[in-house]
Design a protein around this motif. Structure first.
Motif, PDB file in Angstrom:
ATOM      1  N   PRO A 144       0.695   6.814   6.865  1.00  0.00           N
ATOM      2  CA  PRO A 144      -0.574   6.935   7.587  1.00  0.00           C
ATOM      3  C   PRO A 144      -1.153   5.576   7.953  1.00  0.00           C
ATOM      4  CG  PRO A 144      -0.880   7.372   5.254  1.00  0.00           C
ATOM      5  CD  PRO A 144       0.587   7.249   5.461  1.00  0.00           C
ATOM      6  N   ALA A 145      -1.870   5.531   9.068  1.00  0.00           N
ATOM      7  CA  ALA A 145      -2.603   4.329   9.429  1.00  0.00           C
ATOM      8  C   ALA A 145      -3.798   4.169   8.494  1.00  0.00           C
ATOM      9  CB  ALA A 145      -3.056   4.412  10.876  1.00  0.00           C
ATOM     10  N   ASN A 146      -4.363   2.962   8.479  1.00  0.00           N
ATOM     11  CA  ASN A 146      -5.515   2.646   7.627  1.00  0.00           C
ATOM     12  C   ASN A 146      -5.190   2.854   6.157  1.00  0.00           C
ATOM     13  OD1 ASN A 146      -7.217   2.142   9.950  1.00  0.00           O
ATOM     14  ND2 ASN A 146      -7.274   4.359  10.225  1.00  0.00           N
ATOM     15  N   ALA A 147      -4.011   2.395   5.764  1.00  0.00           N
ATOM     16  CA  ALA A 147      -3.568   2.504   4.374  1.00  0.00           C
ATOM     17  C   ALA A 147      -2.998   1.164   3.933  1.00  0.00           C
ATOM     18  CB  ALA A 147      -2.518   3.608   4.228  1.00  0.00           C
ATOM     19  N   ASP A 148      -2.829   1.020   2.614  1.00  0.00           N
ATOM     20  CA  ASP A 148      -2.323  -0.228   2.031  1.00  0.00           C
ATOM     21  C   ASP A 148      -0.863  -0.066   1.653  1.00  0.00           C
ATOM     22  OD1 ASP A 148      -4.829  -1.444   2.247  1.00  0.00           O
ATOM     23  OD2 ASP A 148      -5.462  -0.648   0.296  1.00  0.00           O
ATOM     24  N   TYR A 149      -0.058  -1.100   1.952  1.00  0.00           N
ATOM     25  CA  TYR A 149       1.381  -1.059   1.711  1.00  0.00           C
ATOM     26  C   TYR A 149       1.853  -2.350   1.048  1.00  0.00           C
ATOM     27  CZ  TYR A 149       1.207   2.881   4.935  1.00  0.00           C
ATOM     28  OH  TYR A 149       0.905   4.088   5.530  1.00  0.00           O
ATOM     29  N   PHE A 150       3.059  -2.273   0.488  1.00  0.00           N
ATOM     30  CA  PHE A 150       3.689  -3.473  -0.055  1.00  0.00           C
ATOM     31  C   PHE A 150       5.171  -3.420   0.254  1.00  0.00           C
ATOM     32  CE2 PHE A 150       4.839  -0.551  -3.399  1.00  0.00           C
ATOM     33  CZ  PHE A 150       5.998  -1.062  -3.970  1.00  0.00           C
ATOM     34  N   PHE A 151       5.836  -4.555   0.091  1.00  0.00           N
ATOM     35  CA  PHE A 151       7.284  -4.622   0.271  1.00  0.00           C
ATOM     36  C   PHE A 151       7.855  -5.659  -0.675  1.00  0.00           C
ATOM     37  CE2 PHE A 151       5.655  -7.901   3.116  1.00  0.00           C
ATOM     38  CZ  PHE A 151       6.518  -8.968   2.895  1.00  0.00           C
ATOM     39  N   VAL A 152       9.132  -5.506  -0.950  1.00  0.00           N
ATOM     40  CA  VAL A 152       9.894  -6.507  -1.696  1.00  0.00           C
ATOM     41  C   VAL A 152      11.105  -6.838  -0.837  1.00  0.00           C
ATOM     42  CG1 VAL A 152      11.133  -7.070  -3.806  1.00  0.00           C
ATOM     43  CG2 VAL A 152       9.132  -5.561  -3.903  1.00  0.00           C
ATOM     44  N   SER A 153      11.201  -8.080  -0.387  1.00  0.00           N
ATOM     45  CA  SER A 153      12.300  -8.455   0.487  1.00  0.00           C
ATOM     46  C   SER A 153      13.607  -8.527  -0.296  1.00  0.00           C
ATOM     47  CB  SER A 153      12.021  -9.811   1.150  1.00  0.00           C
ATOM     48  OG  SER A 153      12.176 -10.863   0.213  1.00  0.00           O
ATOM     49  N   ASP A 154      14.716  -8.552   0.441  1.00  0.00           N
ATOM     50  CA  ASP A 154      16.026  -8.662  -0.210  1.00  0.00           C
ATOM     51  C   ASP A 154      16.156  -9.973  -0.973  1.00  0.00           C
ATOM     52  OD1 ASP A 154      16.878  -6.216   0.757  1.00  0.00           O
ATOM     53  OD2 ASP A 154      17.737  -7.075   2.590  1.00  0.00           O
ATOM     54  N   GLU A 155      15.341 -10.956  -0.617  1.00  0.00           N
ATOM     55  CA  GLU A 155      15.402 -12.256  -1.295  1.00  0.00           C
ATOM     56  C   GLU A 155      14.385 -12.357  -2.433  1.00  0.00           C
ATOM     57  OE1 GLU A 155      14.876 -11.938   2.018  1.00  0.00           O
ATOM     58  OE2 GLU A 155      16.954 -12.247   2.683  1.00  0.00           O
ATOM     59  N   GLY A 156      13.636 -11.279  -2.682  1.00  0.00           N
ATOM     60  CA  GLY A 156      12.745 -11.243  -3.836  1.00  0.00           C
ATOM     61  C   GLY A 156      11.289 -11.580  -3.561  1.00  0.00           C
ATOM     62  N   ALA A 157      10.907 -11.822  -2.305  1.00  0.00           N
ATOM     63  CA  ALA A 157       9.499 -12.064  -1.993  1.00  0.00           C
ATOM     64  C   ALA A 157       8.743 -10.737  -1.987  1.00  0.00           C
ATOM     65  CB  ALA A 157       9.362 -12.750  -0.641  1.00  0.00           C
ATOM     66  N   VAL A 158       7.484 -10.779  -2.423  1.00  0.00           N
ATOM     67  CA  VAL A 158       6.636  -9.589  -2.461  1.00  0.00           C
ATOM     68  C   VAL A 158       5.476  -9.796  -1.498  1.00  0.00           C
ATOM     69  CG1 VAL A 158       5.199  -8.090  -3.891  1.00  0.00           C
ATOM     70  CG2 VAL A 158       7.251  -9.153  -4.857  1.00  0.00           C
ATOM     71  N   GLY A 159       5.194  -8.799  -0.682  1.00  0.00           N
ATOM     72  CA  GLY A 159       4.076  -8.884   0.250  1.00  0.00           C
ATOM     73  C   GLY A 159       3.208  -7.653   0.185  1.00  0.00           C
ATOM     74  N   LYS A 160       1.943  -7.807   0.553  1.00  0.00           N
ATOM     75  CA  LYS A 160       1.016  -6.671   0.575  1.00  0.00           C
ATOM     76  C   LYS A 160       0.096  -6.820   1.781  1.00  0.00           C
ATOM     77  CE  LYS A 160      -2.313  -8.899  -2.579  1.00  0.00           C
ATOM     78  NZ  LYS A 160      -3.086  -8.751  -3.843  1.00  0.00           N
ATOM     79  N   PHE A 161      -0.321  -5.668   2.336  1.00  0.00           N
ATOM     80  CA  PHE A 161      -1.172  -5.702   3.521  1.00  0.00           C
ATOM     81  C   PHE A 161      -1.787  -4.337   3.769  1.00  0.00           C
ATOM     82  CE2 PHE A 161       3.126  -4.615   4.753  1.00  0.00           C
ATOM     83  CZ  PHE A 161       2.980  -3.575   5.657  1.00  0.00           C
ATOM     84  N   ALA A 162      -2.893  -4.341   4.495  1.00  0.00           N
ATOM     85  CA  ALA A 162      -3.491  -3.111   5.022  1.00  0.00           C
ATOM     86  C   ALA A 162      -2.985  -2.949   6.439  1.00  0.00           C
ATOM     87  CB  ALA A 162      -5.003  -3.200   4.999  1.00  0.00           C
ATOM     88  N   PHE A 163      -2.658  -1.703   6.818  1.00  0.00           N
ATOM     89  CA  PHE A 163      -2.098  -1.483   8.154  1.00  0.00           C
ATOM     90  C   PHE A 163      -2.875  -0.414   8.906  1.00  0.00           C
ATOM     91  CE2 PHE A 163       0.827   0.223  11.285  1.00  0.00           C
ATOM     92  CZ  PHE A 163       1.313  -0.948  11.854  1.00  0.00           C
ATOM     93  N   PRO A 164      -3.445  -0.750  10.081  1.00  0.00           N
ATOM     94  CA  PRO A 164      -3.616  -2.122  10.583  1.00  0.00           C
ATOM     95  C   PRO A 164      -4.727  -2.832   9.834  1.00  0.00           C
ATOM     96  CG  PRO A 164      -4.670  -0.569  12.052  1.00  0.00           C
ATOM     97  CD  PRO A 164      -3.982   0.249  11.004  1.00  0.00           C
ATOM     98  N   GLY A 165      -4.886  -4.130  10.112  1.00  0.00           N
ATOM     99  CA  GLY A 165      -5.878  -4.905   9.392  1.00  0.00           C
ATOM    100  C   GLY A 165      -7.130  -5.162  10.211  1.00  0.00           C
ATOM    101  N   GLU A 166      -8.052  -5.888   9.609  1.00  0.00           N
ATOM    102  CA  GLU A 166      -9.296  -6.249  10.285  1.00  0.00           C
ATOM    103  C   GLU A 166      -9.054  -7.450  11.200  1.00  0.00           C
ATOM    104  OE1 GLU A 166     -12.163  -4.651  10.131  1.00  0.00           O
ATOM    105  OE2 GLU A 166     -11.282  -3.134   8.802  1.00  0.00           O
ATOM    106  N   PRO A 167      -9.817  -7.549  12.294  1.00  0.00           N
ATOM    107  CA  PRO A 167      -9.689  -8.719  13.170  1.00  0.00           C
ATOM    108  C   PRO A 167      -9.996 -10.013  12.419  1.00  0.00           C
ATOM    109  CG  PRO A 167     -10.930  -6.977  14.258  1.00  0.00           C
ATOM    110  CD  PRO A 167     -10.765  -6.549  12.824  1.00  0.00           C
ATOM    111  N   ASN A 168      -9.276 -11.065  12.765  1.00  0.00           N
ATOM    112  CA  ASN A 168      -9.531 -12.381  12.186  1.00  0.00           C
ATOM    113  C   ASN A 168     -10.634 -13.052  12.987  1.00  0.00           C
ATOM    114  OD1 ASN A 168      -8.998 -15.457  12.136  1.00  0.00           O
ATOM    115  ND2 ASN A 168      -7.857 -14.692  10.374  1.00  0.00           N
ATOM    116  N   ALA A 169     -11.745 -13.361  12.341  1.00  0.00           N
ATOM    117  CA  ALA A 169     -12.948 -13.809  13.058  1.00  0.00           C
ATOM    118  C   ALA A 169     -12.718 -15.111  13.825  1.00  0.00           C
ATOM    119  CB  ALA A 169     -14.106 -13.969  12.080  1.00  0.00           C
TER     120      ALA A 169
END
Length: 219
Positions: free
Chosen positions: A52-77
């Motif tokens: 769903p849109a307007n939800a929070d997600y994470f990922f773990v890359s094949d190289e071991g990096a971890v990322g998190k984000f809201a999709f979509p996000g708020e505009p950068n001021a």
């Protein structure tokens, strides 16, 4: 007397041949009992994934990096201020925080991609690539134009993020797609360049069960 013996011998020979014939007769074949064939259990197909849109997600890359984000996000001021000054087309933002302290390769957040039920792809790239285009409309004849151009240069440099192994960094990403659907069938991330395959994201609600710590924040 000889005639009686001959008759007895002949009778014994006939009986013996009869017994021999009976003993050599093949045994009657038994009809096998039909064995019931077990029916294979019917496998219930897994329902299609929904992101769903307007939800929070994470990922773990094949190289071991971890990322998190809201999709979509708020505009950068600060970036929106520059975009409005030059009158560039609006964009959709996503801000990704990446923990590469346990990773095995640098991260440049090459692409974040979302796919809808119709098979359409929505592509997000780091926002510096958009600002490179926006600043081409700025003249350099007046002091005001030169000042604005320099502001863009500083903003582009600040957003050309490259998270080395050991870093925690924030990536501002953008897409020219504005009308996003309410849900997606797939969201993927290519964290370490275009030559690596994308990994699918997961909802943050699954992070604890997956043993992934999402408490990090960029310094």
């Amino acid at each position: 007397m000889n005639r009686i013996r001959s008759s007895s011998a002949a009778l014994a020979l006939v009986v013996g041949v009869a017994l021999l014939a009976v003993g050599c007769a093949p045994a009657a074949e038994s009809t096998p009992t039909p064995t019931a064939v077990a029916e294979a259990p019917t496998e219930t197909p897994e329902p299609p994934k929904v992101y769903p849109a307007n939800a929070d997600y994470f990922f773990v890359s094949d190289e071991g990096a971890v990322g998190k984000f809201a999709f979509p996000g708020e505009p950068n001021a600060s970036i929106e201020e520059l975009r409005n000054i030059v009158g560039a087309a609006p964009v959709t933002y996503v801000t990704v925080v990446v923990d590469n302290r346990q990773g095995a390769a640098p991260v440049n957040m090459y692409e974040l991609a979302a796919f809808d039920a119709d098979g359409r792809k929505y592509t997000f790239s780091t926002v510096d690539t958009f600002m490179d285009d926006w600043m081409t409309t700025i003249g350099t004849e007046t002091n005001e134009e030169i000042d604005l151009y320099n502001r863009f240069v500083d903003a582009v440099n600040a957003n050309m993020i490259y998270a080395e192994v050991g870093m925690v960094a924030t990536f501002v990403m953008a897409s020219a797609d504005l009308d996003l659907p309410a849900e997606f069938t797939r969201i993927t991330v290519q964290a370490s360049g275009g030559m690596t395959p994308g990994v699918e994201v997961r909802p943050v609600s699954e992070a604890e069960d997956a043993g992934v710590d999402l408490s990090f924040e960029a310094p």
